[in-house]
Design an enzyme around this catalytic site. Sequence first.
Site, PDB file in Angstrom:
ATOM      1  N   LEU A  45     -36.659  48.015  61.705  1.00  0.00           N
ATOM      2  CA  LEU A  45     -36.002  48.248  63.002  1.00  0.00           C
ATOM      3  C   LEU A  45     -36.179  49.704  63.430  1.00  0.00           C
ATOM      4  O   LEU A  45     -35.741  50.083  64.525  1.00  0.00           O
ATOM      5  CB  LEU A  45     -34.504  47.939  62.902  1.00  0.00           C
TER       6      LEU A  45
ATOM      7  N   GLU B 220     -41.108  44.348  75.867  1.00  0.00           N
ATOM      8  CA  GLU B 220     -41.897  45.381  76.566  1.00  0.00           C
ATOM      9  C   GLU B 220     -43.396  45.169  76.385  1.00  0.00           C
ATOM     10  O   GLU B 220     -44.184  45.702  77.156  1.00  0.00           O
ATOM     11  CB  GLU B 220     -41.507  46.774  76.063  1.00  0.00           C
TER      12      GLU B 220
ATOM     13  N   LYS C 266     -45.639  49.472  70.398  1.00  0.00           N
ATOM     14  CA  LYS C 266     -45.062  48.266  69.783  1.00  0.00           C
ATOM     15  C   LYS C 266     -46.077  47.131  69.743  1.00  0.00           C
ATOM     16  O   LYS C 266     -46.011  46.272  68.867  1.00  0.00           O
ATOM     17  CB  LYS C 266     -43.805  47.851  70.553  1.00  0.00           C
TER      18      LYS C 266
HETATM   19  P1  NAP Z   1     -31.753  52.093  68.107  1.00  0.00           P
HETATM   20  O1  NAP Z   1     -30.287  51.925  68.277  1.00  0.00           O
HETATM   21  O2  NAP Z   1     -32.458  53.160  68.853  1.00  0.00           O
HETATM   22  O3  NAP Z   1     -32.034  52.298  66.532  1.00  0.00           O
HETATM   23  C1  NAP Z   1     -33.278  52.724  66.064  1.00  0.00           C
HETATM   24  C2  NAP Z   1     -33.138  53.076  64.607  1.00  0.00           C
HETATM   25  O4  NAP Z   1     -34.400  53.600  64.146  1.00  0.00           O
HETATM   26  C3  NAP Z   1     -32.095  54.186  64.329  1.00  0.00           C
HETATM   27  O5  NAP Z   1     -31.463  53.928  63.096  1.00  0.00           O
HETATM   28  C4  NAP Z   1     -32.975  55.425  64.210  1.00  0.00           C
HETATM   29  O6  NAP Z   1     -32.401  56.447  63.455  1.00  0.00           O
HETATM   30  C5  NAP Z   1     -34.160  54.830  63.473  1.00  0.00           C
HETATM   31  N1  NAP Z   1     -35.339  55.679  63.528  1.00  0.00           N
HETATM   32  C6  NAP Z   1     -35.894  56.283  64.608  1.00  0.00           C
HETATM   33  N2  NAP Z   1     -36.983  56.976  64.238  1.00  0.00           N
HETATM   34  C7  NAP Z   1     -37.119  56.817  62.904  1.00  0.00           C
HETATM   35  C8  NAP Z   1     -38.033  57.283  61.942  1.00  0.00           C
HETATM   36  N3  NAP Z   1     -39.060  58.072  62.276  1.00  0.00           N
HETATM   37  N4  NAP Z   1     -37.878  56.903  60.640  1.00  0.00           N
HETATM   38  C9  NAP Z   1     -36.850  56.112  60.285  1.00  0.00           C
HETATM   39  N5  NAP Z   1     -35.936  55.635  61.152  1.00  0.00           N
HETATM   40  C10 NAP Z   1     -36.082  55.990  62.449  1.00  0.00           C
HETATM   41  O7  NAP Z   1     -32.506  50.733  68.442  1.00  0.00           O
HETATM   42  P2  NAP Z   1     -31.944  49.230  68.416  1.00  0.00           P
HETATM   43  O8  NAP Z   1     -31.497  48.890  69.784  1.00  0.00           O
HETATM   44  O9  NAP Z   1     -31.043  49.061  67.267  1.00  0.00           O
HETATM   45  O10 NAP Z   1     -33.296  48.428  68.191  1.00  0.00           O
HETATM   46  C11 NAP Z   1     -33.760  48.149  66.872  1.00  0.00           C
HETATM   47  C12 NAP Z   1     -35.256  47.899  66.920  1.00  0.00           C
HETATM   48  O11 NAP Z   1     -35.541  46.799  67.781  1.00  0.00           O
HETATM   49  C13 NAP Z   1     -36.095  49.055  67.452  1.00  0.00           C
HETATM   50  O12 NAP Z   1     -37.326  49.037  66.772  1.00  0.00           O
HETATM   51  C14 NAP Z   1     -36.318  48.693  68.908  1.00  0.00           C
HETATM   52  O13 NAP Z   1     -37.494  49.290  69.396  1.00  0.00           O
HETATM   53  C15 NAP Z   1     -36.424  47.186  68.819  1.00  0.00           C
HETATM   54  N6  NAP Z   1     -35.993  46.443  69.999  1.00  0.00           N
HETATM   55  C16 NAP Z   1     -34.791  46.677  70.556  1.00  0.00           C
HETATM   56  C17 NAP Z   1     -34.360  45.924  71.640  1.00  0.00           C
HETATM   57  C18 NAP Z   1     -33.024  46.142  72.286  1.00  0.00           C
HETATM   58  O14 NAP Z   1     -32.840  45.685  73.419  1.00  0.00           O
HETATM   59  N7  NAP Z   1     -32.085  46.758  71.618  1.00  0.00           N
HETATM   60  C19 NAP Z   1     -35.210  44.908  72.145  1.00  0.00           C
HETATM   61  C20 NAP Z   1     -36.436  44.692  71.531  1.00  0.00           C
HETATM   62  C21 NAP Z   1     -36.814  45.452  70.441  1.00  0.00           C
HETATM   63  P3  NAP Z   1     -31.429  57.525  64.152  1.00  0.00           P
HETATM   64  O15 NAP Z   1     -30.084  56.853  64.238  1.00  0.00           O
HETATM   65  O16 NAP Z   1     -31.489  58.659  63.205  1.00  0.00           O
HETATM   66  O17 NAP Z   1     -31.991  57.830  65.507  1.00  0.00           O
HETATM   67  N1  GDD Z   2     -32.051  54.047  80.486  1.00  0.00           N
HETATM   68  C1  GDD Z   2     -31.957  54.076  81.815  1.00  0.00           C
HETATM   69  N2  GDD Z   2     -31.318  55.110  82.423  1.00  0.00           N
HETATM   70  N3  GDD Z   2     -32.496  53.055  82.526  1.00  0.00           N
HETATM   71  C2  GDD Z   2     -32.382  53.083  83.862  1.00  0.00           C
HETATM   72  C3  GDD Z   2     -31.728  54.123  84.545  1.00  0.00           C
HETATM   73  C4  GDD Z   2     -31.178  55.200  83.800  1.00  0.00           C
HETATM   74  O1  GDD Z   2     -30.597  56.142  84.312  1.00  0.00           O
HETATM   75  N4  GDD Z   2     -31.755  53.848  85.868  1.00  0.00           N
HETATM   76  C5  GDD Z   2     -32.393  52.683  86.016  1.00  0.00           C
HETATM   77  N5  GDD Z   2     -32.791  52.226  84.809  1.00  0.00           N
HETATM   78  C6  GDD Z   2     -33.579  51.012  84.560  1.00  0.00           C
HETATM   79  C7  GDD Z   2     -34.856  51.274  83.789  1.00  0.00           C
HETATM   80  O2  GDD Z   2     -35.848  51.852  84.628  1.00  0.00           O
HETATM   81  C8  GDD Z   2     -35.177  49.855  83.321  1.00  0.00           C
HETATM   82  O3  GDD Z   2     -35.859  49.163  84.348  1.00  0.00           O
HETATM   83  C9  GDD Z   2     -33.800  49.220  83.131  1.00  0.00           C
HETATM   84  O4  GDD Z   2     -32.866  50.095  83.769  1.00  0.00           O
HETATM   85  C10 GDD Z   2     -33.410  49.016  81.682  1.00  0.00           C
HETATM   86  O5  GDD Z   2     -33.551  50.264  81.006  1.00  0.00           O
HETATM   87  P1  GDD Z   2     -33.037  50.474  79.490  1.00  0.00           P
HETATM   88  O6  GDD Z   2     -31.630  50.046  79.368  1.00  0.00           O
HETATM   89  O7  GDD Z   2     -33.399  51.874  79.114  1.00  0.00           O
HETATM   90  O8  GDD Z   2     -33.880  49.405  78.657  1.00  0.00           O
HETATM   91  P2  GDD Z   2     -35.424  49.021  78.671  1.00  0.00           P
HETATM   92  O9  GDD Z   2     -35.539  47.654  79.262  1.00  0.00           O
HETATM   93  O10 GDD Z   2     -36.270  50.089  79.231  1.00  0.00           O
HETATM   94  O11 GDD Z   2     -35.744  48.971  77.103  1.00  0.00           O
HETATM   95  C11 GDD Z   2     -34.851  48.317  76.192  1.00  0.00           C
HETATM   96  O12 GDD Z   2     -35.215  46.962  76.039  1.00  0.00           O
HETATM   97  C12 GDD Z   2     -36.511  46.752  75.435  1.00  0.00           C
HETATM   98  C13 GDD Z   2     -36.734  45.244  75.379  1.00  0.00           C
HETATM   99  O13 GDD Z   2     -37.112  44.772  76.634  1.00  0.00           O
HETATM  100  C14 GDD Z   2     -34.891  49.090  74.858  1.00  0.00           C
HETATM  101  O14 GDD Z   2     -33.873  48.598  74.028  1.00  0.00           O
HETATM  102  C15 GDD Z   2     -36.222  48.889  74.156  1.00  0.00           C
HETATM  103  O15 GDD Z   2     -36.140  49.456  72.840  1.00  0.00           O
HETATM  104  C16 GDD Z   2     -36.497  47.385  74.047  1.00  0.00           C
HETATM  105  O16 GDD Z   2     -37.710  47.148  73.389  1.00  0.00           O
END
Ligand code: NAP
Ligand code: GDD
Length: 352
Positions: free
Chosen positions: A86, A135, A161
């Site tokens: 993750l 993404e 990714k």
């Molecule tokens: P997150 O809250 O940003 O957590 C990311 C984790 O990765 C944190 O523990 C961070 O550590 C750790 N990390 C970052 N850089 C690292 C490195 N160089 N070495 C080791 N650990 C590192 O993300 P999340 O929302 O839990 O998402 C988990 C995973 O799913 C990520 O890979 C993300 O890209 C993917 N993902 C997320 C979503 C979503 O909507 N949440 C959707 C699709 C995929 P720190 O706490 O120290 O920063």
């Molecule tokens: N973060 C952020 N901040 N997003 C904004 C803002 C702002 O001020 N204003 C508008 N947005 C819009 C972004 O441009 C995007 O279209 C949408 O809100 C969602 O942004 P995020 O919540 O930052 O999420 P994301 O969709 O770019 O990415 C997240 O979802 C991905 C899966 O689809 C992250 O969790 C990624 O790690 C993950 O892979």
Amino acid sequence: MKKKIAIIFGITGQDGSYLAELLLNKNYIVYGIKRRTSLIHTTRIDHIYKDIHLKTNLILKYGDVTDFSNVFNLINEIKPDEIYNLAAQSNVGVSFELPEYTAQTDSIGTLRILEAIRILDKKRKIKFYQASTSEIFGNSPEKPYNEKSKFEPVSPYGTAKLYSYWMTRNYRDAYSMFASNGILFNHESPRRGENFISRKTIIGIIKVIKGQQKCLYLGNLKSKRDWGHAKEFVYAQWKILQHKVPDDFVIATGKNYSVKDLINLVLKKLNIKYAWKKDKNNFEYAVALNNIGQIQKSQIIVKQEKRYFRPNEVHDLVGDNRKAKKVLKWKPKINFEQLISEMINSDLKKII
Ligand code: NAP
Ligand code: GDD
């Protein structure tokens, strides 16, 4: 029965914390890999962490996926049954500012883990989960996206990714590894990072009501996302590794909403009356129509600002979760409104 051992790279993140809870409840021994930081920030897992000198099934180790020797040594010492990758620089907007670091972590980081498994695990017993993402579809035309949809990432994050997605598949095919991708759509929770749109909006508007900030500044309001609950999505991650064969799965709710829908819902839930308007540059802003908390009638409470727009945008993400439903028997239950209500209630308690 021997307890299963899991490594979670990225345990301090949103998903890492929910996954650790889930695995501990399932009687796993969990090794959580955390980065060295100048201030300790384990707030998301403090409630499950016990002093290492006591008997505990949660062990934290320092690690970083940008350091191959560290990744190799951890896997060699721990000898896990399952590895969940993750770890990532997970903010799409930030990836435009840190493209090389994003690639080091989100692409080569995955390769480092896969290589360590390939070298160390000759019997191919370790199961590997890769946190892939919607993404990778970018602005690919045919929606809703499924496991066979075309990939057209439009950010350094999505592109990094996609490399990991393919490497996971390549290592599965070339070396018979149990390596699976979960292609997860956006998922949120009260533990979501504060600079993602859901949490930023909720915290921002609560602070405006409390008079701690005047206005919430945002970027693109038109993009649409398929938002689910992180707790349910990490359950899918675990299910993917319990499936009898390695495979790739779209994990999504199947419904999407715009950023503006999200803001409207938060304003409504917080009882704010407002009207949307446009300035001379066509940027939108919301004006309060009532006095509430510290908000005065006519105050601009939400405003678009150029700096929050990304150089490139994914416009419309929605997933087709039929394979996960059929094969994994996984189904999301929490809807968008319930998710946002839970997040609002949590932040109302935190922001005093
Ligand atoms: P997150 O809250 O940003 O957590 C990311 C984790 O990765 C944190 O523990 C961070 O550590 C750790 N990390 C970052 N850089 C690292 C490195 N160089 N070495 C080791 N650990 C590192 O993300 P999340 O929302 O839990 O998402 C988990 C995973 O799913 C990520 O890979 C993300 O890209 C993917 N993902 C997320 C979503 C979503 O909507 N949440 C959707 C699709 C995929 P720190 O706490 O120290 O920063
Ligand atoms: N973060 C952020 N901040 N997003 C904004 C803002 C702002 O001020 N204003 C508008 N947005 C819009 C972004 O441009 C995007 O279209 C949408 O809100 C969602 O942004 P995020 O919540 O930052 O999420 P994301 O969709 O770019 O990415 C997240 O979802 C991905 C899966 O689809 C992250 O969790 C990624 O790690 C993950 O892979």
